[in-house]
Structures are given as structure tokens and as C-alpha cells.
Design an enzyme around this catalytic site. Structure first.
Site, PDB file in Angstrom:
ATOM      1  N   GLY A  10      44.586 -26.919  18.331  1.00 44.20           N
ATOM      2  CA  GLY A  10      45.928 -27.136  18.861  1.00 44.20           C
ATOM      3  C   GLY A  10      46.388 -25.940  19.679  1.00 44.20           C
ATOM      4  O   GLY A  10      45.637 -24.985  19.897  1.00 44.20           O
ATOM      5  N   PHE A  11      47.633 -25.978  20.122  1.00 48.32           N
ATOM      6  CA  PHE A  11      48.178 -24.941  21.003  1.00 48.32           C
ATOM      7  C   PHE A  11      48.135 -23.557  20.365  1.00 48.32           C
ATOM      8  O   PHE A  11      47.422 -22.649  20.818  1.00 48.32           O
ATOM      9  CB  PHE A  11      49.600 -25.335  21.397  1.00 48.32           C
ATOM     10  CG  PHE A  11      50.417 -24.250  22.044  1.00 48.32           C
ATOM     11  CD1 PHE A  11      49.845 -23.355  22.936  1.00 48.32           C
ATOM     12  CD2 PHE A  11      51.777 -24.129  21.762  1.00 48.32           C
ATOM     13  CE1 PHE A  11      50.608 -22.353  23.548  1.00 48.32           C
ATOM     14  CE2 PHE A  11      52.545 -23.141  22.372  1.00 48.32           C
ATOM     15  CZ  PHE A  11      51.950 -22.250  23.246  1.00 48.32           C
ATOM     16  N   ILE A  12      48.885 -23.370  19.273  1.00 50.91           N
ATOM     17  CA  ILE A  12      48.931 -22.054  18.643  1.00 50.91           C
ATOM     18  C   ILE A  12      47.572 -21.702  18.044  1.00 50.91           C
ATOM     19  O   ILE A  12      47.094 -20.575  18.164  1.00 50.91           O
ATOM     20  CB  ILE A  12      50.032 -21.997  17.572  1.00 50.91           C
ATOM     21  CG1 ILE A  12      51.412 -22.228  18.201  1.00 50.91           C
ATOM     22  CG2 ILE A  12      50.016 -20.651  16.845  1.00 50.91           C
ATOM     23  CD1 ILE A  12      52.562 -22.266  17.198  1.00 50.91           C
ATOM     24  N   TYR A 152      60.721 -34.728  10.537  1.00 50.67           N
ATOM     25  CA  TYR A 152      59.796 -33.616  10.792  1.00 50.67           C
ATOM     26  C   TYR A 152      60.269 -32.364  10.050  1.00 50.67           C
ATOM     27  O   TYR A 152      59.478 -31.696   9.358  1.00 50.67           O
ATOM     28  CB  TYR A 152      59.717 -33.333  12.287  1.00 50.67           C
ATOM     29  CG  TYR A 152      59.006 -32.033  12.619  1.00 50.67           C
ATOM     30  CD1 TYR A 152      57.631 -31.915  12.466  1.00 50.67           C
ATOM     31  CD2 TYR A 152      59.724 -30.919  13.049  1.00 50.67           C
ATOM     32  CE1 TYR A 152      56.979 -30.710  12.747  1.00 50.67           C
ATOM     33  CE2 TYR A 152      59.079 -29.725  13.339  1.00 50.67           C
ATOM     34  CZ  TYR A 152      57.709 -29.626  13.187  1.00 50.67           C
ATOM     35  OH  TYR A 152      57.077 -28.440  13.469  1.00 50.67           O
ATOM     36  N   LYS A 156      58.507 -30.265   6.860  1.00 50.26           N
ATOM     37  CA  LYS A 156      58.230 -28.828   6.866  1.00 50.26           C
ATOM     38  C   LYS A 156      58.903 -28.131   5.678  1.00 50.26           C
ATOM     39  O   LYS A 156      58.312 -27.267   5.023  1.00 50.26           O
ATOM     40  CB  LYS A 156      58.707 -28.204   8.185  1.00 50.26           C
ATOM     41  CG  LYS A 156      57.779 -28.448   9.351  1.00 50.26           C
ATOM     42  CD  LYS A 156      56.423 -27.795   9.139  1.00 50.26           C
ATOM     43  CE  LYS A 156      55.528 -27.872  10.354  1.00 50.26           C
ATOM     44  NZ  LYS A 156      54.173 -27.316  10.104  1.00 50.26           N
TER      45      LYS A 156
END
Length: 314
Positions: A10-12, A152, A156
Site C-alpha cells: 500500500g501507500f505508506i 471506518y 480503527k
């Protein structure tokens, strides 16, 4: 160290894996190539990681408890950076049950596997969304009270609770990092900055969902620095904000974007359900205990991101 990076395609995760490889760590990337965004894009991410050096890769779904445990038993990591999650506030409203599976169940499996294989340290990627819709003021770590406004964010916040539970059950150190609107090269296609760039490059109008808002934009290099500093923090389990502490109003983002795309067009519409109005990180704790200090201004970060987007679009 031997380090597992979940969601590493993924991005991070891509940037974190590269940084760890460059530091000489043995890295295992786990990703399930979820189609939330392009699988081909994630393959590009893996190729980008490969440029930094060799690493291990496993493709499977962390919701599978047996496969997760077997993977941990084979690799026997010293630390786990758990970035894998299903993102997206708006998508979570449409498919809330998916977020229970991908963001809570998968996290429980990771925590359990870490405990059963005696992992020393688990870093969990949480989100500024756990603070809910707080009025414009810096958000301190103790201000999260469960009053979230999207599935979401609820997932979390729930996953954070499981982190504390498994810290107690297994005695492992768990560090929770609450990220504030991370952006930069290879940014997620559904994030505002990336969407603005994609539409500007295509000559399409940008939708602005409520102009009376601001985000604490955090450049990817600073986010990675926060993770690396937290990785070496071995005193106790804790929670840290990772942000720039400089909220940028949406209209200011548009103004900065116009410097690169003078013909940029946009249309205003109302804020979407589940979106918070402001995010603003109080990073006093991360500065004091981790030595975390963001270095990239929004203007510099945006310039680097625009340059990358133009090159990637070719």
C-alpha cells in the site's frame, strides 16, 4: 531486525518497506492485493520497493487466522508494523461489515500471531478519525473518547482497544500511531490530494466537499520518520499522533494547486456524510518521547507530489 510490514504494497507500507530495507533490516511484506484500488498500481509499488533492495513477500488475507500464524512462525519477526486495513470513510458507510473484517478481525489475528510467536513490538496504524468531529483545536492523544462519526473510524477505535487487550494478554509492546492525512508520491488514489492531481492532469473539474474545512496534511517522508522513531522506542506501550500540526484549509489547498495548474476547475458541493470538518494534530508527546519533528512544509510536499504525479502519468 526481522520486521513484518502488513499492507506493505500500500501507500505508506511501500515507503516504510523501502526505508527499512535501506537501513539493513530483513523485511517481509504481506499484502492481499485487495481491489479497493488498482492491483496493477500495487505491483508498481512492489517494483518501487525492489529498487531499494531485496525483501520477502507473501500474498494472503490476514483475516485467515491459520495462514497469519503460519507466516509469523516461519519468519519469526522481532517487530511488526501493521498497516494493512481497508481505508475510506465513504466506502465504510456503504459496506460497514467489511471494516469489521479487514480492520478489526485482521488486526486481532496479527496481534494473536505476534503474541504466540513472542514478537517484541507491534506498531498499529490508527487514524486521526478516532477523534471524531472535534472543534478546530489541536487534538491530544487523550481526547479520543469513542464518539466517532463513521464506521471506518469506529473500526480503527475498536482495533486500538484490541491492541491494549493483547498487550495485557501477551505482554508485548504495542505502539499505536494515529496518522493525520498522509500524502505524497504513490499516494492512495482515493485521497484528496491524489484525486485533485489526477483530475487536474486530465483537465477535469474537482469536487470540493464543503469549503469550511481543513486537514493536517502530513508528507509521507515525515510519516515514515515517525514510524521509524516509534519502532526504536522500547520503553512502554503508548499512543502517538503523527502529523504536521499545521492544518491547511481546503481553499488554501486549491490556491496552492493553482500554482501548478492555473486552469484548474472546481465545483463546490456539501460535505459528505462521515467526513470530519477539521483535523489538527497535537504532536507534543511524539516530539518529547520519540524526537519526532516533521520537516516538510505543505508547499514543498505538494511540489514533490505534483512532480511525481506528472512523471507517473506519462
Amino acid at each position: 531486525m526481522k520486521i513484518i510490514v502488513t499492507g506493505g504494497a500500500g501507500f505508506i507500507g511501500t515507503h516504510v518497506a523501502r526505508a527499512l530495507i535501506k537501513e539493513g533490516h530483513a523485511v517481509l511484506v504481506i499484502d492481499n492485493f485487495h481491489p479497493y484500488y488498482s492491483v496493477e498500481r500495487k505491483k508498481d509499488h512492489l517494483a518501487y520497493i525492489k529498487e531499494a533492495g531485496s525483501f520477502f513477500f507473501e500474498q494472503f488475507d490476514l483475516r485467515n487466522e491459520e495462514k497469519t500464524l503460519n507466516c509469523f512462525q516461519k519468519f519469526l519477526p522481532d517487530a511488526v508494523i501493521h498497516l494493512a486495513a481497508l481505508p475510506g470513510v465513504r466506502n465504510s458507510i456503504l459496506h460497514p461489515e467489511d471494516y469489521i473484517d479487514y480492520d478489526i478481525k485482521a488486526t486481532v489475528n496479527v496481534l494473536k500471531a505476534a503474541g504466540e510467536t513472542s514478537v517484541n513490538h507491534v506498531l498499529f496504524a490508527s487514524s486521526s478519525s478516532v477523534y471524531g468531529n472535534i472543534h478546530p483545536k489541536p487534538m491530544k492523544e487523550d481526547m479520543a473518547n469513542g464518539q466517532v462519526i463513521s464506521p471506518y473510524a469506529a473500526a480503527k477505535y475498536g482495533a486500538e482497544s484490541f491492541c491494549f487487550a493483547y498487550e495485557h494478554l501477551y505482554g508485548i509492546q504495542v505502539t499505536i500511531l494515529r496518522f493525520f492525512t498522509v500524502y505524497g508520491p504513490w499516494g492512495r488514489p482515493d485521497m484528496a490530494i491524489t484525486k485533485f492531481l489526477q483530475k487536474s492532469l486530465a483537465g477535469k473539474a474537482i469536487e470540493l466537499y464543503g469549503t469550511n474545512s481543513a486537514r493536517d496534511y502530513t508528507y509521507i517522508d515525515d510519516a515514515v520518520e515517525g514510524i521509524l522513531r516509534a519502532l526504536t522506542y522500547n520503553k512502554k506501550s503508548d499512543v502517538f499522533n503523527i502529523g504536521s500540526s499545521q492544518p491547511i484549509p481546503l481553499l488554501e489547498v486549491v490556491k496552492e494547486m493553482k500554482q501548478f495548474f492555473p486552469e484548474m476547475k472546481f465545483v463546490e458541493t456539501k460535505r459528505q456524510l462521515g467526513d470530519v470538518a477539521w483535523t489538527w494534530a497535537d504532536i507534543t508527546k511524539a516530539k518529547k518521547l520519540l524526537g519526532f519533528e516533521p520537516k516538510t512544509t505543505f508547499q514543498e510536499g505538494l511540489r514533490k507530489t505534483v512532480e511525481w504525479a506528472k512523471a507517473y502519468a506519462k
